[in-house]
Design a protein around this motif. Structure first.
Motif, mmCIF file in Angstrom:
data_model
loop_
_atom_site.group_PDB
_atom_site.id
_atom_site.type_symbol
_atom_site.label_atom_id
_atom_site.label_comp_id
_atom_site.label_asym_id
_atom_site.label_seq_id
_atom_site.Cartn_x
_atom_site.Cartn_y
_atom_site.Cartn_z
ATOM 1 N N GLU A 113 49.135 -130.130 58.199
ATOM 2 C CA GLU A 113 48.291 -129.048 59.066
ATOM 3 C C GLU A 113 47.410 -128.809 59.052
ATOM 4 O O GLU A 113 46.082 -129.470 59.113
ATOM 5 N N GLN A 114 46.553 -128.478 57.756
ATOM 6 C CA GLN A 114 44.967 -127.382 57.718
ATOM 7 C C GLN A 114 43.968 -128.809 56.973
ATOM 8 O O GLN A 114 43.743 -128.663 57.584
ATOM 9 N N ALA A 115 44.811 -129.949 56.289
ATOM 10 C CA ALA A 115 43.764 -130.755 55.901
ATOM 11 C C ALA A 115 43.663 -131.974 57.515
ATOM 12 O O ALA A 115 42.314 -132.064 57.402
ATOM 13 N N ILE A 116 44.576 -132.088 57.843
ATOM 14 C CA ILE A 116 44.305 -132.567 58.938
ATOM 15 C C ILE A 116 43.346 -132.104 60.275
ATOM 16 O O ILE A 116 42.175 -132.671 60.452
ATOM 17 N N GLN A 117 43.087 -131.144 60.231
ATOM 18 C CA GLN A 117 42.690 -129.879 60.956
ATOM 19 C C GLN A 117 40.709 -130.014 60.174
ATOM 20 O O GLN A 117 39.685 -130.285 60.649
ATOM 21 N N ASN A 118 41.119 -130.022 59.524
ATOM 22 C CA ASN A 118 39.536 -130.386 58.399
ATOM 23 C C ASN A 118 39.120 -130.747 58.550
ATOM 24 O O ASN A 118 37.900 -131.349 58.737
ATOM 25 N N LEU A 119 39.942 -132.887 58.828
ATOM 26 C CA LEU A 119 39.492 -134.220 58.710
ATOM 27 C C LEU A 119 38.460 -133.611 60.193
ATOM 28 O O LEU A 119 37.286 -134.990 60.507
ATOM 29 N N TYR A 120 39.981 -133.627 61.180
ATOM 30 C CA TYR A 120 38.557 -133.968 62.500
ATOM 31 C C TYR A 120 37.582 -132.870 62.933
ATOM 32 O O TYR A 120 36.339 -133.147 63.250
ATOM 33 N N SER A 121 37.476 -131.459 61.657
ATOM 34 C CA SER A 121 36.712 -130.723 61.733
ATOM 35 C C SER A 121 35.427 -131.664 60.837
ATOM 36 O O SER A 121 33.815 -131.344 61.525
ATOM 37 N N VAL A 122 35.107 -132.308 59.848
ATOM 38 C CA VAL A 122 34.151 -132.249 59.859
ATOM 39 C C VAL A 122 34.030 -133.899 59.968
ATOM 40 O O VAL A 122 32.831 -134.451 60.269
#
Length: 258
Positions: free
Chosen positions: A238-247
């Motif tokens: 969940e966090q990594a998906i949000q990280n991808l969207y963030s970058v």
């Protein structure tokens, strides 16, 4: 949902690996100017399948290579026609020793500047080249956000990259025996900068090592990360998906025609 922050649809197709998971979130990575013309035909219309356009260090040995500025013209022609969610992959490779160090730096910094101008991330390839990438990202000219793809070094370089605002993405080689330095990095990376990938069709994780890789195999890398970090797989994903969207700075691809 499957997260794969870096895969190569065109190379997969050439190895007979067809199709992507319907629930995939990830980036189809470019390697050479013009390859998007073939790749775009293979990408599903899903807004969560992003794509990059870039020029890797192997271009330095290509007979058609005419310098960084000409390479920029080729990349911009692709971007004008198809759009782009990121620049790359690009960087340094001392395993195969493409070109010379000056030309490699010029090619990389051109793409870093392009990513900054377009306000999109850069995807960084580095193999046996810690000194070169450290010099590049510490340059005042390096101002873009981005991803250290297939991170294969220890924590020292990682902290430098994190200080520059970069995200750290781990591939299947994280699961291989003897890669203690990579594993130490994966333990230490802050949760809000962590990504994981396959680099399909390459670097399949244990227990699929030696087989052509595909995006679904990130689940094995995720399981390894979970055990390594002592965190639940679902929480990391969940966090990594949000990280991808963030970058990326968005939740949907800018691909023209979608």
């Amino acid at each position: 949902m499957i997260l794969d922050s870096h895969f190569h649809t065109l190379s997969m197709a050439r190895k007979g690996i067809a199709g992507l998971p319907a629930d995939l979130v990830g980036i189809d990575a470019g390697t050479d100017p013009g390859d998007i013309r073939e790749r775009i035909k293979l990408l599903p219309s899903s807004p969560s399948v992003f794509f990059s356009i870039g020029s890797g260090p192997w271009r330095l040995d290509d007979e058609g290579y005419e310098g960084a500025e000409h390479e920029r013209e080729l990349l911009m022609a692709d971007i004008d026609e198809f759009g782009a969610d990121a620049i790359g992959e690009c960087g340094f490779d001392n395993h195969w020793h493409y070109g010379d160090s000056k030309s490699a730096m010029e090619l990389f910094m051109m793409q870093a500047e392009l990513a900054y101008e377009l306000d999109i991330p850069i995807i960084i390839h580095t193999r046996d080249a810690d000194d070169e990438i450290r010099q590049a990202i510490l340059s005042p000219s390096f101002r873009c956000r981005g991803i250290m793809h297939c991170y294969s070094s220890g924590p020292d370089l990682m902290w430098t990259a994190l200080d520059k605002g970069l995200y750290i993405s781990f591939s299947g080689n994280l699961t291989y025996k003897g890669n203690a330095a990579i594993q130490e990095s994966a333990k230490a990376v802050p949760a809000d900068r962590l990504l994981y990938e396959t680099d399909s069709p390459y670097l399949a994780p244990v227990p699929m090592r030696g087989k052509p890789c595909r995006p679904e195999y990130t689940e094995y890398t995720l399981s390894f990360l979970s055990e390594l970090r002592g965190e639940e797989s679902a929480k990391i994903k969940e966090q990594a998906i949000q990280n991808l969207y963030s970058v990326l700075g968005r939740k949907e691809s800018v691909r023209k025609g979608i």
